[in-house]
Design an enzyme around this catalytic site. Structure first.
Site, mmCIF file in Angstrom:
data_model
loop_
_atom_site.group_PDB
_atom_site.id
_atom_site.type_symbol
_atom_site.label_atom_id
_atom_site.label_comp_id
_atom_site.label_asym_id
_atom_site.label_seq_id
_atom_site.Cartn_x
_atom_site.Cartn_y
_atom_site.Cartn_z
ATOM 1 N N GLY A 52 0.852 -1.280 -0.042
ATOM 2 C CA GLY A 52 0.115 -0.048 0.091
ATOM 3 C C GLY A 52 0.835 1.173 0.146
ATOM 4 C CB ILE A 53 0.115 4.705 1.632
ATOM 5 C CG1 ILE A 53 -1.217 4.878 0.728
ATOM 6 C CG2 ILE A 53 0.839 5.822 2.154
ATOM 7 C CD1 ILE A 53 -2.236 5.645 1.569
ATOM 8 C CE1 TYR B 172 -8.035 4.100 9.330
ATOM 9 C CE2 TYR B 172 -9.696 5.736 8.557
ATOM 10 C CZ TYR B 172 -8.521 4.993 8.514
ATOM 11 O OH TYR B 172 -7.626 5.559 7.449
#
Length: 265
Positions: free
Chosen positions: A18-19, A154
């Site tokens: 991912g990032i 979150y």
């Protein structure tokens, strides 16, 4: 603008996909020595192989450690006691109704998404201040400002990260160390692609088309009307880690595609 990080050592947490992986790759392309971190040795070695495909001469250090605990953070610190750049990227996400989110899940999100960065910043920042140079990035999210109703736990963790970055920037004032948060919007990471796969198959769409449909349905305020790529988010992170970003500190740098409907920073 040419970013040269040849004399810098960067730690990117959660950098096996991912990032995080895109950021580790981008920093390696700029010449930094990069500590690649993930929970397992196998995942770390796979990530290193992927980075080497893009950057054959990359200088990489493998550290397998689960940073969702104090013990895991201590393992990373022991393996790499100092750094010039710290990218607190590691995090978890997932929808859960507020009334079904028990204390254990709240505590898990706090440990992983908040305390991992707190513990590492607390260790690495003093040495950066002594050298009068350092870069610390906290990977927040547009969900820090645009709290999702189905992922309140979150969103709260990402609001905390943005606040920590702002407060630490003030704490490090005048030291030559900058601290910023980066706020991605919907991003086509491997995890998101997996989430969209079934939807795409049912609708006869490509993953990219399913991503566009998701953004239009769930983030209608998006200006770009699509998901960002992990590389697009990493570009902002790499800049914030550079010498050229020396006047940027305490900022919430949005790479959200305009999802947050505000002209305020």
């Amino acid at each position: 603008m040419q970013i040269n990080l040849a004399d810098k050592l960067a730690i990117v947490t959660g950098s096996t996909k991912g990032i995080g992986l895109a950021t580790a790759t981008g920093l390696a392309q700029c010449g930094a020595t990069v500590v690649v971190n993930g929970r397992t040795e196998a995942a770390v070695q796979q990530a290193i192989a992927k980075i080497k495909q893009r950057v054959p001469n990359a200088q990489l250090i493998a550290v397998a450690a689960d940073l969702g605990s104090r013990e895991g953070c201590d393992k990373l610190i022991q393996a790499q006691p100092q750094c010039d750049i710290l990218v607190n990227n590691m995090g978890i996400f997932g929808p859960k109704d507020f009334f079904e989110t028990d204390d254990h899940l709240w505590q898990q999100y706090f440990e992983v998404n908040v305390m991992s960065g707190v513990r590492l910043a607390r260790h690495y920042l003093p040495a950066m201040a002594e050298k009068h140079w350092g870069r610390v990035i906290f990977l927040s999210s547009e969900s820090a400002f645009n709290i999702p109703a189905d992922m309140i736990h979150y969103g709260v963790s990402k609001t905390a990260y943005t606040s920590i970055a702002r407060g630490l920037a003030k704490r490090m004032a005048g030291t030559g160390v900058t601290v910023n948060s980066v706020l991605p919007g919907p991003t086509m990471s491997e995890g998101v692609a997996d989430m969209l796969k079934e939807q795409a198959e049912q609708a006869g769409q490509s993953i990219e088309e399913a991503g566009i449909a998701f953004v239009k349905a769930n983030r209608p305020s998006s200006v770009i009307q699509r998901m960002a790529s992990t590389e697009e988010v990493a570009n902002m992170i790499v800049y914030a880690c550079s010498e050229q970003s020396s006047a940027t500190s305490g900022a919430a740098l949005r790479v959200d595609g305009g999802v947050v409907d505000s002209i305020a920073p």
